[in-house]
Design a protein around this motif. Sequence first.
Motif, PDB file in Angstrom:
ATOM      1  N   ARG A  95       0.841  -1.198   0.000  1.00 10.52           N
ATOM      2  CA  ARG A  95       0.000   0.000   0.000  1.00 10.52           C
ATOM      3  C   ARG A  95       0.884   1.258   0.000  1.00 10.52           C
ATOM      4  O   ARG A  95       0.469   2.303  -0.446  1.00 10.52           O
ATOM      5  CB  ARG A  95      -0.896   0.024   1.234  1.00 10.52           C
ATOM      6  CG  ARG A  95      -1.945  -1.046   1.210  1.00 10.52           C
ATOM      7  CD  ARG A  95      -2.995  -0.798   2.290  1.00 10.52           C
ATOM      8  NE  ARG A  95      -3.868  -1.934   2.430  1.00 10.52           N
ATOM      9  CZ  ARG A  95      -4.832  -2.272   1.587  1.00 10.52           C
ATOM     10  NH1 ARG A  95      -5.028  -1.552   0.511  1.00 10.52           N
ATOM     11  NH2 ARG A  95      -5.586  -3.323   1.804  1.00 10.52           N
ATOM     12  N   THR A  96       2.085   1.106   0.528  1.00  3.92           N
ATOM     13  CA  THR A  96       3.006   2.236   0.644  1.00  3.92           C
ATOM     14  C   THR A  96       4.070   2.159  -0.451  1.00  3.92           C
ATOM     15  O   THR A  96       4.768   1.146  -0.578  1.00  3.92           O
ATOM     16  CB  THR A  96       3.706   2.201   2.025  1.00  3.92           C
ATOM     17  OG1 THR A  96       2.727   2.098   3.039  1.00  3.92           O
ATOM     18  CG2 THR A  96       4.537   3.439   2.249  1.00  3.92           C
ATOM     19  N   ARG A  97       4.182   3.225  -1.212  1.00  2.03           N
ATOM     20  CA  ARG A  97       5.134   3.264  -2.328  1.00  2.03           C
ATOM     21  C   ARG A  97       6.577   3.075  -1.846  1.00  2.03           C
ATOM     22  O   ARG A  97       7.377   2.426  -2.501  1.00  2.03           O
ATOM     23  CB  ARG A  97       4.990   4.582  -3.096  1.00  2.03           C
ATOM     24  CG  ARG A  97       5.845   4.635  -4.327  1.00  2.03           C
ATOM     25  CD  ARG A  97       5.549   5.889  -5.155  1.00  2.03           C
ATOM     26  NE  ARG A  97       6.222   5.811  -6.421  1.00  2.03           N
ATOM     27  CZ  ARG A  97       5.752   5.217  -7.511  1.00  2.03           C
ATOM     28  NH1 ARG A  97       4.577   4.639  -7.481  1.00  2.03           N
ATOM     29  NH2 ARG A  97       6.439   5.198  -8.622  1.00  2.03           N
ATOM     30  N   THR A  98       6.904   3.618  -0.685  1.00  2.00           N
ATOM     31  CA  THR A  98       8.263   3.494  -0.152  1.00  2.00           C
ATOM     32  C   THR A  98       8.649   2.025   0.036  1.00  2.00           C
ATOM     33  O   THR A  98       9.766   1.627  -0.290  1.00  2.00           O
ATOM     34  CB  THR A  98       8.378   4.245   1.190  1.00  2.00           C
ATOM     35  OG1 THR A  98       8.028   5.609   0.979  1.00  2.00           O
ATOM     36  CG2 THR A  98       9.780   4.168   1.749  1.00  2.00           C
ATOM     37  N   ASN A  99       7.723   1.217   0.541  1.00  2.00           N
ATOM     38  CA  ASN A  99       8.015  -0.204   0.731  1.00  2.00           C
ATOM     39  C   ASN A  99       8.252  -0.887  -0.612  1.00  2.00           C
ATOM     40  O   ASN A  99       9.160  -1.715  -0.745  1.00  2.00           O
ATOM     41  CB  ASN A  99       6.872  -0.888   1.483  1.00  2.00           C
ATOM     42  CG  ASN A  99       6.765  -0.415   2.910  1.00  2.00           C
ATOM     43  OD1 ASN A  99       7.710   0.137   3.460  1.00  2.00           O
ATOM     44  ND2 ASN A  99       5.617  -0.616   3.520  1.00  2.00           N
ATOM     45  N   ALA A 100       7.443  -0.550  -1.606  1.00  2.00           N
ATOM     46  CA  ALA A 100       7.622  -1.122  -2.944  1.00  2.00           C
ATOM     47  C   ALA A 100       8.972  -0.701  -3.524  1.00  2.00           C
ATOM     48  O   ALA A 100       9.686  -1.512  -4.119  1.00  2.00           O
ATOM     49  CB  ALA A 100       6.482  -0.680  -3.860  1.00  2.00           C
ATOM     50  N   GLU A 101       9.341   0.558  -3.342  1.00  2.00           N
ATOM     51  CA  GLU A 101      10.614   1.051  -3.863  1.00  2.00           C
ATOM     52  C   GLU A 101      11.805   0.373  -3.179  1.00  2.00           C
ATOM     53  O   GLU A 101      12.828   0.132  -3.815  1.00  2.00           O
ATOM     54  CB  GLU A 101      10.690   2.567  -3.727  1.00  2.00           C
ATOM     55  CG  GLU A 101       9.769   3.275  -4.696  1.00  2.00           C
ATOM     56  CD  GLU A 101       9.668   4.767  -4.469  1.00  2.00           C
ATOM     57  OE1 GLU A 101      10.112   5.264  -3.406  1.00  2.00           O
ATOM     58  OE2 GLU A 101       9.112   5.443  -5.357  1.00  2.00           O
TER      59      GLU A 101
END
Length: 79
Positions: free
Chosen positions: A14-20
């Motif tokens: 849900r969080t872009r930072t985690n995906a990045e």
Amino acid sequence: RLEARYYVIIGAFRTRTNAENLLRTAKEKGYRPALISFQSGMIAVGLSPVNKLTDALTELKKVKQEPFCPKDSWILLSE
């Protein structure tokens, strides 16, 4: 629009930072990852873009051997 028909999905967030962060890890290991956004708001990290299912299955088996790859990784069909 995605460049290939199949991707190995190694995480959805849900969080872009985690995906990045996962994208960066995969890149450091020599993969060519992509962020894939879904209408639900989830952001997935996809690896090994291919156009044949047999190739996607081979890539999934290979990627699952990586320490950073979760056991529940799966194949996305982009239509």
